[in-house]
Design an enzyme around this catalytic site. Structure first.
Site, PDB file in Angstrom:
ATOM      1  N   GLN B 221       0.831  -1.202   0.000  1.00 53.87           N
ATOM      2  CA  GLN B 221       0.000   0.000   0.000  1.00 53.87           C
ATOM      3  C   GLN B 221       0.870   1.260   0.000  1.00 53.87           C
ATOM      4  OE1 GLN B 221      -2.920  -2.228   3.124  1.00 53.87           O
ATOM      5  NE2 GLN B 221      -3.251  -0.035   2.998  1.00 53.87           N
ATOM      6  N   ARG B 368      -8.301  -1.030   8.412  1.00 57.41           N
ATOM      7  CA  ARG B 368      -9.323  -0.105   7.913  1.00 57.41           C
ATOM      8  C   ARG B 368      -9.627   0.963   8.963  1.00 57.41           C
ATOM      9  NH1 ARG B 368     -13.914  -1.694   3.558  1.00 57.41           N
ATOM     10  NH2 ARG B 368     -14.247   0.426   2.918  1.00 57.41           N
ATOM     11  N   CYS B 369      -8.579   1.610   9.415  1.00 58.51           N
ATOM     12  CA  CYS B 369      -8.669   2.441  10.615  1.00 58.51           C
ATOM     13  C   CYS B 369      -7.435   3.312  10.682  1.00 58.51           C
ATOM     14  CB  CYS B 369      -8.731   1.484  11.803  1.00 58.51           C
ATOM     15  SG  CYS B 369      -8.048   2.057  13.347  1.00 58.51           S
ATOM     16  N   GLU B 738     -12.786   4.695   6.120  1.00 53.23           N
ATOM     17  CA  GLU B 738     -12.767   3.901   7.342  1.00 53.23           C
ATOM     18  C   GLU B 738     -13.890   4.221   8.313  1.00 53.23           C
ATOM     19  OE1 GLU B 738      -8.965   5.252   8.519  1.00 53.23           O
ATOM     20  OE2 GLU B 738      -7.944   3.987   7.089  1.00 53.23           O
TER      21      GLU B 738
END
Ligand code: FES
Ligand code: FES
Lengths: 176, 792
Positions: B221, B368-369, B738
């Protein structure tokens, strides 16, 4: 119509390892290949036949990323040996539409934003295709059930379901 | 004569995604789809036990398997000073174990062979002799002074503690508690989870001896961070390293860290002088790569009788596994946990945190945070729910009393964050209306007569998205900015590159929309590329919902630089001075004479064929953007559930999501992000967790044990929007990727707790599997996910 059966060297097998010759009709084309008996169908499709639209997500028959149609039925190609496909028909995502003309299911996925990373998408679309061939007018629940062997981590499914219903509509229109 | 922005695919257009064209044809290119000439395949042998000393490793049988090219152990790595590598949290992590294994699934050896099947065969022939040690599987055991020392490799480490940390004003908070009418408490476990993108991690390392260049295709990523890290760790010159992140099959934080497999494949390619591919299977991904959460949260609120919150105290105990490899760029040891209660007006707050090593997989990632924000908001909303009940106040009313009001912005939270915008009450009211809050009590009564238990749960939160600003956020010293480079060709078509990296978020579609908005070039005329460090400008990648807040801002800024130059060219073409030029979408015209104008495409052509004297030809530029603050989206999630008391099974009857993420670039994609996030929230609330037995065996190492919801279980979601533009972002956008994962879980859990309210149960820890709910109903007691502490 006759098809030339073409022998292809698709996997590297070291000397002395036994192989079997199998003939599989992949996306309408007969392919004859020598494979190790233990080779998984998913790996033959991906590495041997270079059809990398079929993905492997879990190798335990849970995620459905490797879904292909086997004589028209959705199966998980990570859990079938290539030799078991001898004499059968396999359809992968590459066989769904042509480069210029998309299958309505492919169109539906784009139209309804039914994909994000795209990794689950080929398997989802093939599972949907098998459903719509049997049941051209499914309810939302029927779509959800038919796709319950396929995991998606990105979309939350709602748009996938919409995409399949969109495609069903379009396919019925085309029939009419 | 200005263009219709929606028609050219500009801001606000639900433009269909460009990237879909390849994905729906099966033509995406993920790492495992790439085949290089002469490529070899790597398999990693992993530890079957959680804690053991390695007595010996015998690789001789593996070497004898035909087709094997190389077998590597910790010694192979150590000979090049690569047996250990630094983590993103300033700890060290074993690449291949040399002394001990510290978690089940740890990398012990690697085999490189002509074919992946051969590599697997050979790996199974390696014989490792282990001397097993007691395993520590939770922080409570780790705290025991008699417990074995996990990190005996570290010189000054005398116990299993990773850190102690605190923030806030202790004495002011103590005073608030002394003044309180009511003190409400809660204790929770946020269980270990795994981001588990459908695609696992993998790499193809290709070292070319002739040119000295190392190319690595990998599931990252943040490819530029990898390049920097490889340059530092492997001591290869940075210009000779090219990291390519091709299509990613999801990331969710899992693909931020640098894993041993990547490093081993790089060395393997250098040693074999062949490209080496490593793609882990699902089990390897689940047992060894970055997990999320695994935190014990406890705290209390000091309350006045009328519902006003006076103070908040919180203590966290986190389990980091065997190496402190949290992938987070903040200076704060427990990430942004102190963003808790940011949407409420809380005068005093104090947070203490302790982190512990255990014999579990490392790599606490921001699943996801934004770095523990999920835990922070879950604690907040479960605490709020419990406090409202303790006060006997209505859940919505209690929130109304304490939410930060619209006229209080900019608002400084007790922990020092500056929230800058929002319409919290409006979002809440919209959600309550949509779910039918006013008639819920009646509905609940009617359901009771049918033998069913109805519950309604609210979760409202703002969260800090878009790391960072360079004052407070860095990774290995590199500041958290991001970048964009735009080249407008002669015919007015363009290519845009950014330092972010899409994993399904749709950057190829939305970045072009920002350019279309700024320049009036139709989005279809702009191609977007990311992920190749040889061509993309330096950026910090995509996670923490930072793409739109940071890289997206850079896209707008670079387009504005292009427009500024085009304006000069327009003045030249129109033969007026620059001050007399006006802009409307897609064209410049002469003030007072709108007919007389030139399009942006005219300017592009002139940039290469007819520039004014003294001007550099060409129409390209880049922008580096360092945001002045985080972005603060707000969400109100409201859930209605029905429980069957005979089984403990709960169904979601309705779920309403009101999101305010500022200006929406592409509403269709924003909604896709919200629905995806809500599904992960539902997953965590209902089924998804990873646990360990007493010996440290991972339970949840495949999709039969680690449950993810399918289309069948996942409920439908109703989405609503409120738009409060971000005051400091060039196009007013805030992060959104998120919010739903962060704020969603508490809505589900609060709904179930609301249905159980009459039993006196205050908490059931996630996941709320039917057996846990059933147990709570039967016993009237809380159900804790906290493991029993083994008697020392
Ligand atoms: S790879 Fe076949 S089901 Fe997951
Ligand atoms: S679109 Fe990413 S897994 Fe389905």
């Amino acid at each position: 119509m006759t098809m030339t059966s073409l022998y292809e060297e698709v996997t590297q097998v070291p000397d002395g390892v036994p192989t079997r010759r199998v003939t599989i009709t992949v996306n309408g084309q007969k392919r004859t290949v020598d494979v190790e008996p233990r080779l998984l169908l998913a790996h033959l499709i991906r590495q041997g036949l270079k059809l990398t639209g079929t993905h492997t997500g879990c190798d335990t028959t849970n995620c459905g990323a490797c879904t292909v149609l086997f004589d028209g039925r959705p199966i998980k190609s990570c859990t079938m040996l290539a030799v078991q496909a001898d004499g059968h028909k396999v359809e992968t995502v590459e066989g769904m539409g042509t480069a210029s003309e998309l299958h309505p299911i492919q169109e539906g996925f784009k139209e309804e934003h039914g994909l994000q990373c795209g990794f689950c998408t080929p398997g989802m679309m093939l599972a949907a295709k098998a459903l719509l061939e049997k049941n051209p007018n499914p309810t939302e629940d029927e779509v959800r059930w038919a796709l319950s062997g396929n995991l998606c981590r990105c979309t939350g499914y709602q748009n996938i379901v919409k995409a399949v219903l969109w495609a069903a509509d379009k396919m019925r229109d085309q029939q009419a | 004569m200005a263009l219709d922005e929606l028609k050219i695919g500009g801001m606000g257009a639900s433009r269909r995604r460009v990237e879909d064209n390849r994905f729906i044809r099966g033509k995406g290119q993920y790492v495992d789809d790439i085949v290089l000439p002469g490529m070899l395949h790597m398999e990693i042998l992993r530890s079957p036990v959680a804690h053991a000393r390695i007595k010996s490793i015998d690789t001789s049988a593996a070497w004898e398997v035909p087709g094997v090219r190389l077998v590597m152990t910790g010694d192979t790595m150590a000979a090049r000073n690569l047996a250990w590598m630094p983590t993103l949290s300033y700890d060290t992590q074993a690449v291949l174990a040399t002394d001990k294994v510290r978690f089940q699934g740890q990398e012990v050896a690697a085999v490189i062979a002509d074919d992946p099947y051969i590599a697997k065969d050979a790996a199974s022939k390696i014989i490792v002799e282990y001397e097993q040690l007691p395993a520590i599987v939770n922080p409570m055991q780790a705290q025991d002074p008699n417990s074995p020392l996990i990190r005996d490799d570290k010189e000054n480490q005398t116990n299993n503690k990773v850190f102690d940390w605190e923030i806030g004003d202790k004495s002011a908070t103590d005073r608030a508690f002394a003044d309180a009418d009511v003190v409400s408490k809660i204790q929770l476990h946020y269980p270990r989870s795994h981001p588990s993108p459908m695609e696992t991690c993998g790499s193809i390392a290709d070292f070319d001896r002739a040119t000295g260049k190392l190319t690595v295709y990998m599931t990252s990523q943040a490819p530029h961070i990898v390049r920097a890290a490889v340059a530092m760790v492997a001591e290869l010159p940075e210009h000779m390293i090219r990291i390519v992140s091709p299509d990613l099959g999801g990331g969710f934080g899992n693909k931020v860290p640098i894993y041993p497999g990547y490093v081993i494949s790089i060395l393997a390619s250098i040693l074999t002088e062949h490209p080496v591919k490593w793609v882990e299977d699902k089990s390897s991904n689940l047992i060894s790569t970055g997990f999320g959460r695994d935190v014990y949260l406890q705290g209390e609120l000091a309350l006045r009788k009328d519902g006003k919150i006076l103070g908040m105290r919180m203590h966290t105990v986190s389990d980091h596994g065997a190496f402190f490899a949290d992938a987070q760029p903040t200076k704060f040891k427990i990430g942004l946990m102190h963003s808790t209660f940011a949407c409420y007006d809380v005068p005093a707050a104090h947070l203490t945190s302790e982190g512990w090593y255990t014999n579990k997989a490392p790599g606490g990632v921001a699943y996801r945070c934004s770095f523990r924000v999920t835990e922070a908001m879950f604690f907040q909303e479960r605490m709020i729910h419990a406090a409202a009940d303790d006060l006997g106040m209505d859940q919505a009313e209690f929130r109304r009393v304490n939410l930060v009001k619209d006229d209080m912005f900019p608002y400084r939270t007790a922990f020092g964050f500056l929230t800058d915008s929002g319409q919290y009450q409006k979002c809440l009211d919209l959600g309550l209306e949509a779910i039918g809050y006013s008639t819920f009590a009646q509905e609940q009564e009617e359901a009771r007569k049918r033998g069913k238990l109805l519950g309604l749960g609210i979760s409202t939160m703002t969260e800090p998205l878009g790391a960072g600003n360079s004052r407070e956020y860095d990774i290995i010293g590199i500041k958290m900015f991001d970048s964009a480079e735009l080249r407008v060709h002669m015919t007015g078509k363009a290519i845009l590159r950014t330092g972010a990296k899409t994993q399904g978020q749709g950057h190829e579609t939305t970045w072009a929309q920002i350019v279309a908005h700024e320049l009036g070039i139709p989005a279809d005329d702009i191609v977007v590329e990311e992920g190749d460090t040889d061509t993309a400008p330096f950026g910090m990648g995509t996670y923490a919902s930072r793409s739109t807040p940071v890289a997206g801002a850079a896209v707008a800024m670079v387009a504005r630089k292009i427009r500024a130059k085009a304006r000069k060219i327009a003045a030249h073409l129109l033969e007026v001075s620059e001050e007399d030029i006006e802009w409307e979408l897609g064209r410049f015209y002469v003030r007072g004479n709108q007919e007389r104008g030139v399009t942006i495409q005219d300017c592009a052509l002139a940039a290469y064929s007819n520039v004014p004297d003294g001007m550099e030809p060409g129409l390209e530029n880049n922008a580096y953007y360092d945001p002045p603050n985080l972005t603060w989206p707000f969400a109100a999630y409201i859930c209605k559930v029905e429980i069957d008391p005979e089984t403990g099974v709960w169904d979601v009857l309705q779920f309403v999501a009101v999101d305010d993420c500022g200006v929406r670039i592409n509403p269709l994609i924003v909604e896709g992000q919200i629905m995806g996030g809500l599904t992960e929230a539902y997953a965590m609330a209902s089924m998804q967790y990873i646990t360990f037995d007493e010996e440290g065996n991972c339970i949840g190492s495949n999709y039969m044990d680690y449950l993810l919801p399918t289309a069948w279980e996942t409920p439908g979601f109703e989405l609503y929007e409120v738009v409060t533009p971000c005051p400091h972002h060039p196009i007013g956008a805030k992060g959104i990727g998120e919010c739903a994962t962060v704020g969603g879980p508490a809505a589900f859990v609060n709904a179930v707790m609301n249905a159980l309210k009459h039993t006196g149960v205050r908490n059931v820890d996630m996941p709320l599997m039917p057996n846990r709910v059933y147990e709570a109903l039967q016993t009237g007691k809380d159900v804790s996910g906290m493991p029993p502490v083994k008697a020392g």
